[in-house]
Enzyme design. Structure first.
Site, short mmCIF file in Angstrom:
data_model
loop_
_atom_site.label_atom_id
_atom_site.label_comp_id
_atom_site.label_asym_id
_atom_site.label_seq_id
_atom_site.Cartn_x
_atom_site.Cartn_y
_atom_site.Cartn_z
CG ASP A 1 6.59 -0.96 -11.21
OD1 ASP A 1 5.77 -0.49 -11.98
OD2 ASP A 1 6.83 -0.69 -10.20
CE LYS B 1 8.75 1.87 -11.37
NZ LYS B 1 8.77 2.74 -9.93
CG ASP C 1 8.46 -4.07 -8.62
OD1 ASP C 1 8.66 -4.16 -7.57
OD2 ASP C 1 7.41 -3.60 -9.04
NE ARG D 1 1.58 1.16 -2.04
CZ ARG D 1 2.22 2.38 -1.99
NH1 ARG D 1 1.70 3.26 -1.06
NH2 ARG D 1 3.38 2.95 -2.09
#
Ligand code: BES
Ligand code: MN
Ligand code: ZN
Length: 489
Positions: free
Chosen positions: A256, A263, A274, A337
């Site tokens: 991720d 990030k 992750d 999600r």
């Protein structure tokens, strides 16, 4: 390493012997027979009191032979739990491994099924290291701890502990593999191999089939990467009528980066972990093929890599998930999600009565609960309570967080789609869980575990080495066993 139940006397073995001792009751030292006095004297030099998580090594000459004893503290008897034994056992094998012990004996009193299981688990978890990429093994010349013989133990408990802990270590190995080794394709291949070896069904869907099924949420998250996404469905079916049908779903981001909402370096580090939820699912399915419970279990995950590129999904994109709901992307770093939207929609169509999902979902959950506790969210308090109870036995700390805050829920209902993939900073773990709830079909009991903290450790602690922990594997397995032994659901 092998763990065995074996009756022995101190006089009859020459290998090191571990003895577990309570702080307020040193009765277990009687096992030393004639050597007790000498050992007690040496212990007073070591200032060993039997406190929890303390260990002392004493060596003495008996008839010209060196005898080694490891005394491991259990703390106060009335405070001791299964996890006390698990931790003590890990401390013992960690130390013995360091001391080049090949074969080890243990006396911890007369042990029940549950405590025998905990002792085996601790021993196997404590010995774990991830060192396969050290070309020059620090410990090249060293012997490895191969055998632990436990006195007064329950054979069945030891066997079950061995299956639980080995499944957890298998999960840890997967979590620790970096993104250049495990990508969505190789993770799916591993699931397929585990299924084949264990006689499970396994179906892997490629990026074309993912789109055909309407899983545009998973597909969108994966499309920025050079390695396309995969969707994996493993099934364990018992012989005869199952007592229950459940699904375990994992977040499977093999890396991720944050995507276009990239990030910063510090936060990107460790994001190979992750995929911990998906790795836990694979570990659980592996154990089930050995435990053979009377429960039908579906193991499910979407595997994707969240990368920034010209083909990446963007902020503002509006995407339709498998259950028909549309998702507006506020932040491409809230990708877990989005992938779970499709995985939960899919799991909802399998005729299961319960779903447990495990996801390294939010930094917010770590802010709320710290690194060692998972957030538990549920649409059914009874189900949530069952898992919380079991987590007290397994030592996998979980704490319930609420889903009933209507004002918080409004945050993900804003925007141009049915749901927004981020509700902002405050209550971030809760709005993430509320998002997931949108994709669980009405009537299905569901627990979501946000394992962002405990899935991975930056430093060793208790029975965990640094790195992946395999968190969630044992509690989920306990739950399946409980269903298997209970009434039809
Ligand atoms: N995988 C991260 C969550 C995470 C953070 C896991 C730290 C383990 C350690 C997740 O995909 C993420 O980036 N979440 C964001 C959500 C935000 C953009 C709404 C977060 O928590 O910052
Ligand atoms: Mn993210
Ligand atoms: Zn993530």
């Amino acid at each position: 390493m092998q763990v065995r139940a074996l009756e022995f006397r101190v006089e009859d073995v020459k290998e090191p012997v571990g003895i577990f001792v309570f702080e307020d009751d040193r009765e277990n030292l009687n096992f030393l027979g004639g050597l007790r006095d000498q050992v007690e004297k040496l212990l007073s030099v070591e200032n060993f009191k039997g406190k929890e998580e303390s260990i002392a090594k004493v060596s003495l000459l008996v008839e010209d032979k060196v005898r080694v004893f490891y005394l491991v503290g259990l703390g106060k008897r009335e405070k001791s739990t299964e996890d006390t034994y698990r931790t003590a056992s890990a401390l013992l094998t960690k130390r013995a491994k360091k001391d080049n012990v090949k074969e080890l004996y243990l006396y911890a009193g007369e042990l029940s099924f549950r405590i025998s299981k905990a002792v085996a688990e601790g021993a196997i978890l404590g010995r774990y290291r991830f060192d396969k990429y050290k070309t020059k093994k620090e410990e090249e010349e060293r012997v490895d701890l191969e055998m632990l013989c436990v006195h007064g133990a329950d054979e069945q408990g030891i066997r079950m502990g061995e299956i639980f802990a080995k499944a957890q270590n298998f999960t840890r190995d997967l979590v620790n593999e970096p993104g250049n080794v495990i990508n969505p394709i190789t993770l799916a291949e591993i699931a397929q191999r585990v299924a084949q070896e264990g006689g499970l069904q396994c179906r892997v869907y490629d990026e074309k089939e993912i789109q055909e099924m309407g899983m545009y949420a998973l597909w969108s998250v994966g499309k920025g990467s050079a390695t396309p996404p995969r969707f994996v469905h493993m099934v364990y079916k018992p012989e005869g009528e199952p007592k229950a049908r459940i699904a375990v779903v994992g977040k499977g981001l093999t890396f991720d980066s944050g995507g276009l909402n990239i990030k910063t370096g510090d936060y990107m580090r460790t994001m190979k972990m992750d995929k911990s939820g998906a790795c836990a699912v694979i570990g659980i399915m592996k154990a089930l093929s050995e435990l053979k419970p009377q429960v039908e279990v579906h193991g499910i995950f979407g595997a994707a890599e969240n990368m920034p590129s010209g083909t990446a999904y963007r902020p503002d994109d509006i995407i339709r998930a498998m259950n028909g709901k549309t998702i507006e992307i506020d932040n491409t770093d809230a990708e877990g999600r989005v992938t779970l939207a499709d995985a939960l929609s899919y799991a909802s169509n399998l005729g299961v009565s319960r779903i447990i999902d495990m996801a390294t979902l939010t930094g917010a959950c770590m802010v709320a609960l710290g690194e060692y506790t998972a957030g538990l969210f549920t649409n059914d308090n009874g189900f949530g309570e069952e898992l919380l109870e079991l987590s007290k036995l397994t030592g996998e700390r979980m704490w319930k967080l609420p889903l009933d805050d209507k004002k918080l829920r409004e945050k993900i209902k804003k925007g141009e789609g049915d749901v927004l993939n981020s509700g902002g900073r405050y209550g971030g773990a809760i709005t993430a869980a509320m998002f997931l709830e949108e994709f669980v079909k009405e009537g299905i009991k569901w627990v979501h575990l946000d394992i962002a903290g405990p899935a991975h450790l930056r430093e060793e602690f208790s029975y965990y080495a640094k790195g992946g922990t395999g968190f969630g594997v044992r509690t989920c397995l306990e739950y399946v066993i409980k269903l298997s032994e209970g009434e039809n659901q």
